[in-house]
Design a protein around this motif. Sequence first.
Motif, PDB file in Angstrom:
ATOM      1  N   PRO A  49       0.832  -1.200   0.000  1.00  0.00           N
ATOM      2  CA  PRO A  49       0.000   0.000   0.000  1.00  0.00           C
ATOM      3  C   PRO A  49       0.871   1.258   0.000  1.00  0.00           C
ATOM      4  N   GLY A  50       0.236   2.368  -0.163  1.00  0.00           N
ATOM      5  CA  GLY A  50       0.972   3.620  -0.057  1.00  0.00           C
ATOM      6  C   GLY A  50       1.099   4.351  -1.373  1.00  0.00           C
ATOM      7  N   GLY A  51       0.453   3.833  -2.393  1.00  0.00           N
ATOM      8  CA  GLY A  51       0.457   4.552  -3.651  1.00  0.00           C
ATOM      9  C   GLY A  51       1.688   4.314  -4.490  1.00  0.00           C
ATOM     10  N   ARG A  52       1.746   5.066  -5.523  1.00  0.00           N
ATOM     11  CA  ARG A  52       2.763   4.919  -6.548  1.00  0.00           C
ATOM     12  C   ARG A  52       4.026   5.666  -6.138  1.00  0.00           C
ATOM     13  N   ASN A  53       5.158   4.999  -6.218  1.00  0.00           N
ATOM     14  CA  ASN A  53       6.418   5.675  -5.914  1.00  0.00           C
ATOM     15  C   ASN A  53       7.458   5.415  -7.004  1.00  0.00           C
ATOM     16  N   TRP A  54       7.000   5.224  -8.224  1.00  0.00           N
ATOM     17  CA  TRP A  54       7.893   5.063  -9.356  1.00  0.00           C
ATOM     18  C   TRP A  54       7.709   6.242 -10.298  1.00  0.00           C
ATOM     19  N   THR A  55       8.693   6.482 -11.149  1.00  0.00           N
ATOM     20  CA  THR A  55       8.734   7.701 -11.941  1.00  0.00           C
ATOM     21  C   THR A  55       7.933   7.654 -13.229  1.00  0.00           C
ATOM     22  N   SER A  56       7.671   6.468 -13.744  1.00  0.00           N
ATOM     23  CA  SER A  56       6.979   6.320 -15.018  1.00  0.00           C
ATOM     24  C   SER A  56       6.229   4.987 -15.005  1.00  0.00           C
ATOM     25  N   PRO A  57       5.103   4.897 -15.736  1.00  0.00           N
ATOM     26  CA  PRO A  57       4.375   3.621 -15.751  1.00  0.00           C
ATOM     27  C   PRO A  57       5.238   2.428 -16.165  1.00  0.00           C
TER      28      PRO A  57
ATOM     29  N   PHE B 137      -1.735   8.547 -20.110  1.00  0.00           N
ATOM     30  CA  PHE B 137      -1.840   9.283 -21.374  1.00  0.00           C
ATOM     31  C   PHE B 137      -0.557  10.059 -21.650  1.00  0.00           C
ATOM     32  N   SER B 138       0.020  10.646 -20.613  1.00  0.00           N
ATOM     33  CA  SER B 138       1.263  11.403 -20.828  1.00  0.00           C
ATOM     34  C   SER B 138       2.393  10.459 -21.246  1.00  0.00           C
ATOM     35  N   TYR B 139       2.418   9.233 -20.720  1.00  0.00           N
ATOM     36  CA  TYR B 139       3.419   8.253 -21.158  1.00  0.00           C
ATOM     37  C   TYR B 139       3.281   8.028 -22.662  1.00  0.00           C
ATOM     38  N   PHE B 140       2.058   7.767 -23.122  1.00  0.00           N
ATOM     39  CA  PHE B 140       1.844   7.508 -24.543  1.00  0.00           C
ATOM     40  C   PHE B 140       2.218   8.722 -25.397  1.00  0.00           C
TER      41      PHE B 140
ATOM     42  N   VAL C  98      -4.850  -2.366 -20.743  1.00  0.00           N
ATOM     43  CA  VAL C  98      -4.343  -2.148 -22.100  1.00  0.00           C
ATOM     44  C   VAL C  98      -2.848  -1.846 -22.057  1.00  0.00           C
ATOM     45  N   PHE C  99      -2.415  -1.057 -21.068  1.00  0.00           N
ATOM     46  CA  PHE C  99      -0.991  -0.754 -20.936  1.00  0.00           C
ATOM     47  C   PHE C  99      -0.196  -2.029 -20.644  1.00  0.00           C
ATOM     48  N   GLU C 100      -0.727  -2.897 -19.789  1.00  0.00           N
ATOM     49  CA  GLU C 100      -0.054  -4.166 -19.496  1.00  0.00           C
ATOM     50  C   GLU C 100       0.046  -5.041 -20.743  1.00  0.00           C
ATOM     51  N   LEU C 101      -0.995  -5.058 -21.578  1.00  0.00           N
ATOM     52  CA  LEU C 101      -0.928  -5.800 -22.844  1.00  0.00           C
ATOM     53  C   LEU C 101       0.145  -5.212 -23.755  1.00  0.00           C
TER      54      LEU C 101
ATOM     55  N   GLY D  74       4.248   6.916 -31.317  1.00  0.00           N
ATOM     56  CA  GLY D  74       3.824   5.639 -31.884  1.00  0.00           C
ATOM     57  C   GLY D  74       3.272   4.660 -30.868  1.00  0.00           C
ATOM     58  N   SER D  75       3.512   4.912 -29.579  1.00  0.00           N
ATOM     59  CA  SER D  75       3.066   3.952 -28.564  1.00  0.00           C
ATOM     60  C   SER D  75       1.543   3.937 -28.418  1.00  0.00           C
ATOM     61  N   TRP D  76       0.900   5.074 -28.571  1.00  0.00           N
ATOM     62  CA  TRP D  76      -0.568   5.158 -28.473  1.00  0.00           C
ATOM     63  C   TRP D  76      -1.192   4.234 -29.515  1.00  0.00           C
ATOM     64  N   GLU D  77      -0.765   4.399 -30.761  1.00  0.00           N
ATOM     65  CA  GLU D  77      -1.303   3.597 -31.856  1.00  0.00           C
ATOM     66  C   GLU D  77      -0.959   2.121 -31.669  1.00  0.00           C
ATOM     67  N   GLU D  78       0.266   1.853 -31.222  1.00  0.00           N
ATOM     68  CA  GLU D  78       0.681   0.468 -31.015  1.00  0.00           C
ATOM     69  C   GLU D  78      -0.134  -0.197 -29.904  1.00  0.00           C
ATOM     70  N   ALA D  79      -0.391   0.523 -28.836  1.00  0.00           N
ATOM     71  CA  ALA D  79      -1.194  -0.033 -27.737  1.00  0.00           C
ATOM     72  C   ALA D  79      -2.604  -0.359 -28.216  1.00  0.00           C
ATOM     73  N   GLU D  80      -3.195   0.532 -29.005  1.00  0.00           N
ATOM     74  CA  GLU D  80      -4.538   0.272 -29.547  1.00  0.00           C
ATOM     75  C   GLU D  80      -4.514  -0.935 -30.482  1.00  0.00           C
ATOM     76  N   LYS D  81      -3.488  -1.012 -31.300  1.00  0.00           N
ATOM     77  CA  LYS D  81      -3.354  -2.123 -32.249  1.00  0.00           C
ATOM     78  C   LYS D  81      -3.209  -3.456 -31.512  1.00  0.00           C
ATOM     79  N   VAL D  82      -2.344  -3.490 -30.511  1.00  0.00           N
ATOM     80  CA  VAL D  82      -2.111  -4.721 -29.746  1.00  0.00           C
ATOM     81  C   VAL D  82      -3.391  -5.154 -29.032  1.00  0.00           C
ATOM     82  N   ALA D  83      -4.020  -4.236 -28.319  1.00  0.00           N
ATOM     83  CA  ALA D  83      -5.227  -4.587 -27.563  1.00  0.00           C
ATOM     84  C   ALA D  83      -6.365  -5.004 -28.491  1.00  0.00           C
ATOM     85  N   SER D  84      -6.515  -4.322 -29.617  1.00  0.00           N
ATOM     86  CA  SER D  84      -7.551  -4.700 -30.586  1.00  0.00           C
ATOM     87  C   SER D  84      -7.279  -6.087 -31.153  1.00  0.00           C
ATOM     88  N   HIS D  85      -6.012  -6.366 -31.441  1.00  0.00           N
ATOM     89  CA  HIS D  85      -5.631  -7.690 -31.957  1.00  0.00           C
ATOM     90  C   HIS D  85      -5.943  -8.788 -30.929  1.00  0.00           C
TER      91      HIS D  85
END
Length: 191
Positions: free
Chosen positions: A77-85, A165-168, A117-120, A173-184
């Motif tokens: 517990p205690g929330g997120r303590n990493w710098t990026s997803p 969203f800021s990560y993407f 979707v990010f995990e995929l 290209g990551s936004w489109e790739e994530a959508e492509k992977v999850a849709s596939h």
Amino acid sequence: ILVREVVDQIVQPAIAGLRNCGYARLLNKGSPLLGEAFVSHAWDGGFVAFAQAVFQVFQAWQPVPPNLWISFLALSPGGRNWTSPDKAPWVEAIQRASTVLLVRNPRSDVYKRLWCVFELFIASNLGFLDRGALRVHGANVPGTSRRVELRNCSTSTEQDKEWLFSYFQEHPGSWEEAEKVASHVHTTFFR
């Protein structure tokens, strides 16, 4: 009962006040286990359906079922303590895993949950789809679109959504790739 309710009523009270100790570590005190299978799921799904799906996938694994890495049991517990997803503790867990299981449920569409979707997306980048190491199990949300659009995905907090969203946006290209992977994945495993 939802996965989120199990976390609120059982997991969080058991690990409240403990530092760097998730529920799984608490239960395996002297001998923590490394996850061999990474399990992705929506916290707003039914807990019983989640447990049944996981059991159905891994019950026949020989000689023994793999050690599972499940976020609500592994993270402290205690929330997120990493710098990026992509620097989150679960990314290390997925890198160590030999398989990834995406657990669908009829209450909460995993293809509309931004973390799922990010995990995929991460699993795809690590080659899990190419080598056939992705499993998908559990019931689909009835009538769901097989085309995944990140703008239609949600998170439990607005802060997480903005962060992802800021990560993407920072990774062209990551936004489109994530959508492509999850849709596939959604189309390939739709039933």
